[in-house]
Design an enzyme around this catalytic site. Structure first.
Site, mmCIF file in Angstrom:
data_model
loop_
_atom_site.group_PDB
_atom_site.id
_atom_site.type_symbol
_atom_site.label_atom_id
_atom_site.label_comp_id
_atom_site.label_asym_id
_atom_site.label_seq_id
_atom_site.Cartn_x
_atom_site.Cartn_y
_atom_site.Cartn_z
ATOM 1 N N LYS A 135 0.876 -1.169 0.000
ATOM 2 C CA LYS A 135 0.000 0.000 0.000
ATOM 3 C C LYS A 135 0.911 1.216 0.000
ATOM 4 O O LYS A 135 1.142 1.841 1.030
ATOM 5 C CB LYS A 135 -0.924 -0.053 1.228
ATOM 6 C CG LYS A 135 -2.193 0.742 1.077
ATOM 7 C CD LYS A 135 -3.156 0.417 2.207
ATOM 8 C CE LYS A 135 -4.272 1.415 2.290
ATOM 9 N NZ LYS A 135 -5.196 1.443 1.168
HETATM 10 N N1 PPE Z 1 -7.841 -2.034 -2.825
HETATM 11 C C1 PPE Z 1 -7.275 -0.808 -2.800
HETATM 12 C C2 PPE Z 1 -6.540 -0.343 -3.982
HETATM 13 C C3 PPE Z 1 -7.418 -0.027 -1.654
HETATM 14 O O1 PPE Z 1 -6.856 1.176 -1.635
HETATM 15 C C4 PPE Z 1 -8.149 -0.510 -0.556
HETATM 16 C C5 PPE Z 1 -8.323 0.324 0.671
HETATM 17 C C6 PPE Z 1 -8.720 -1.795 -0.637
HETATM 18 C C7 PPE Z 1 -8.528 -2.526 -1.786
HETATM 19 C C8 PPE Z 1 -9.461 -2.399 0.503
HETATM 20 O O2 PPE Z 1 -8.571 -2.780 1.516
HETATM 21 P P1 PPE Z 1 -9.013 -2.848 3.055
HETATM 22 O O3 PPE Z 1 -9.159 -1.461 3.516
HETATM 23 O O4 PPE Z 1 -7.922 -3.607 3.703
HETATM 24 O O5 PPE Z 1 -10.287 -3.599 3.106
HETATM 25 N N2 PPE Z 1 -8.331 1.706 0.445
HETATM 26 C C9 PPE Z 1 -8.083 2.640 1.524
HETATM 27 C C10 PPE Z 1 -7.858 4.038 1.012
HETATM 28 C C11 PPE Z 1 -9.008 4.891 0.684
HETATM 29 C C12 PPE Z 1 -8.604 6.339 0.422
HETATM 30 O O6 PPE Z 1 -9.347 7.025 -0.300
HETATM 31 O O7 PPE Z 1 -7.603 6.793 0.953
HETATM 32 C C13 PPE Z 1 -9.135 2.519 2.619
HETATM 33 O O8 PPE Z 1 -10.220 1.996 2.388
HETATM 34 O O9 PPE Z 1 -8.843 2.939 3.727
#
Ligand code: PPE
Length: 307
Positions: free
Chosen positions: A160
């Site tokens: 990330k």
């Molecule tokens: N894919 C991506 C690309 C992603 O950024 C997130 C979270 C997810 C999947 C889901 O992952 P999880 O949060 O572990 O379920 N994206 C983060 C960023 C959002 C933002 O705008 O900043 C979040 O949901 O916190």
């Protein structure tokens, strides 16, 4: 943005406005920083961070992938989250979004990053429904992006890292410019990858389906939804999904820490199912919110209470 009193920065609590960085910070120029998005929910027993250990582990894994040496251990980082939320407690009236960031600071320029100082900050502020209150209830409009998800041959989706989000940002911008709420990106083979900041699910004939983790983040909310599906005896498959399959799905939704479980009512001008939040989506939402709000004892181990 709803400001709070403090931000945790390099081991200390500093006033919100003073958590600044130099304009020549390495990350600002080349995009190598790793971060998390974690939520704390206002439960009947006070604020509780959801899956703090898993998010912190992923943060350190992201750092490892992109060769950033974290100056803090997993335990130190977890404690820093708790310390910050405790210090800001009086400022939070509702659910809180927590953003830890490990970034490269001031001191060297040029692409080679191993000599740059490593800084760490954690901010936490009140944040409501990511894709709008209307969206989380009745569903959002999605566009399949003209941008392909960062291919693994070029960049590493399991980290990330800030740099990965240029791809997401351009996809999101395009979706909104075309009158939609969110983008869904395909991978370089044409299979569904993920949203700009969410994982993706469909429901077909009662079976819940989500794509494999090929080039996507290993999502914590997605894993929680899979656990809930088992509890509710909803058949589940993790396999490739194509765009035409989405158009004829009975239901579709996004998952993410920020997005929580957001139903999708339309994709590329085709209504999904009845064109509103689906029945299975609503069941999963209900179970999810019970867990994060501390109302399901089976999942208490995922909650870190701040008192
Ligand atoms: N894919 C991506 C690309 C992603 O950024 C997130 C979270 C997810 C999947 C889901 O992952 P999880 O949060 O572990 O379920 N994206 C983060 C960023 C959002 C933002 O705008 O900043 C979040 O949901 O916190």
């Amino acid at each position: 943005m709803k400001e709070a009193k403090y931000i945790w920065k390099d081991g200390k609590l500093v006033p919100w406005a003073e958590a600044t960085t130099h304009i020549l910070s390495h990350t600002l120029h080349y995009g190598n920083a790793v971060f998390e998005g974690t939520r704390a929910y206002m439960t009947p027993k006070g604020l509780a961070i959801f899956r703090l250990k898993d998010h912190t582990k992923r943060l350190l894994n992201s750092a490892k992938i992109v060769c950033i040496n974290s100056p803090y251990t997993q335990e130190e980082l977890e404690n820093a989250h708790i310390e910050l939320l405790r210090a800001n407690k009086d400022d939070y009236k509702g659910n809180v979004y927590i953003r830890p960031l490990i970034y490269l600071g001031y001191g060297v320029m040029g692409l080679y990053h191993m000599n740059a100082p490593v800084n760490v900050a954690i901010a936490a502020w009140e944040w409501g429904a990511y894709l709008g209150a209307e969206g989380i209830t009745n569903g959002i409009k999605v566009k399949i992006s003209s941008f392909v998800r960062n291919p693994t041959k070029a960049i590493m989706g399991k980290a990330k890292t800030a740099a990965n989000y240029l791809n997401s940002q351009m996809a999101k911008h395009e979706a909104i410019a075309y009158g939609c709420d969110e983008a869904l990106l395909l991978d370089d083979n044409g299979f569904v990858a993920e949203g700009s900041g969410e994982c993706f699910f469909i429901v077909r004939d009662g079976t819940l389906i989500t794509p494999p983790y090929d080039n996507t983040l290993e999502s914590i909310t997605q894993a929680t939804v899979i656990e809930i599906a088992k509890d509710l005896n909803i058949p589940f498959k993790q396999r490739h999904i194509t765009r035409d399959e989405i158009y004829i799905a009975d239901e579709a939704f996004f998952t993410g820490t920020a997005a929580e479980i957001t139903p999708i009512r339309e994709v590329d001008a085709r209504s999904i199912g009845k064109g509103t939040a689906g029945e299975i989506t609503k069941k999963l939402q209900e179970a999810f919110f019970a867990i994060v709000n501390g109302e399901n004892p089976k999942y208490n181990h995922y909650l870190t209470y701040i008192n």
